[in-house]
Design a protein around this motif. Structure first.
Motif, mmCIF file in Angstrom:
data_model
loop_
_atom_site.group_PDB
_atom_site.id
_atom_site.type_symbol
_atom_site.label_atom_id
_atom_site.label_comp_id
_atom_site.label_asym_id
_atom_site.label_seq_id
_atom_site.Cartn_x
_atom_site.Cartn_y
_atom_site.Cartn_z
ATOM 1 N N THR A 1 0.861 -1.167 0.000
ATOM 2 C CA THR A 1 0.000 0.000 0.000
ATOM 3 C C THR A 1 0.905 1.227 0.000
ATOM 4 N N ILE B 1 -3.112 4.535 -1.942
ATOM 5 C CA ILE B 1 -3.554 3.679 -3.026
ATOM 6 C C ILE B 1 -3.219 2.238 -2.676
ATOM 7 N N SER B 2 -4.127 1.333 -2.996
ATOM 8 C CA SER B 2 -3.929 -0.071 -2.698
ATOM 9 C C SER B 2 -2.847 -0.664 -3.591
ATOM 10 N N GLY C 1 -6.447 -0.440 -7.313
ATOM 11 C CA GLY C 1 -7.888 -0.449 -7.464
ATOM 12 C C GLY C 1 -8.658 0.376 -6.453
ATOM 13 N N THR C 2 -8.015 0.732 -5.351
ATOM 14 C CA THR C 2 -8.676 1.492 -4.305
ATOM 15 C C THR C 2 -7.833 2.693 -3.931
ATOM 16 N N THR C 3 -8.457 3.856 -3.862
ATOM 17 C CA THR C 3 -7.774 5.075 -3.438
ATOM 18 C C THR C 3 -8.572 5.775 -2.361
ATOM 19 N N ASN C 4 -7.883 6.574 -1.575
ATOM 20 C CA ASN C 4 -8.507 7.348 -0.518
ATOM 21 C C ASN C 4 -7.802 8.689 -0.422
#
Length: 122
Positions: free
Chosen positions: A33, A51-52, A56-59
């Protein structure tokens, strides 16, 4: 050991854009990560975005949402931070960070870069 090296910082006028890069050593970058933090003068270090491992996943922190974009290229062992519509409040030292997989929930980061200065002038 993982070494993270940021680049791309500099001076930019308010409303402008800048792209930061973070190059990582090692052979397991695609499992990390990755995140960006920043620290402004007189303030604590704050979370910017993450970001993962797969991308595929962000915050994002509310303060940068809609203006900043984190991305990664696992083939190049590099994570990026595209910063648009920059404000004076974005002035800070920006740090790249990596979290290795541990099989349990954690918000801690294991490796940090040296930081790169971003200065936004009015």
């Amino acid at each position: 050991q993982v070494k993270l090296v940021e680049s791309g910082g500099g001076l930019v006028q308010a409303g402008g854009s800048l792209r930061l890069s973070c190059a990582a050593s090692g052979r397991t970058f695609s499992t990390y990560t990755m995140a960006w933090f920043r620290q402004a003068p007189g303030k604590d270090r704050e979370f910017v975005c993450r970001i993962s491992s797969s991308g595929g996943t962000t915050n994002y922190a509310d303060s940068v949402k809609g203006r900043f974009t984190i991305s990664r290229d696992n083939a190049k062992n590099t994570v990026y931070l595209q910063m648009n519509s920059l404000k004076s409040d974005d002035t800070a030292v920006y740090y790249c960070a990596a979290r290795v997989p541990k099989g349990s929930f954690t918000t801690q980061y294991d490796y940090w870069g040296q930081g790169t200065q971003v200065t936004v002038s009015s």
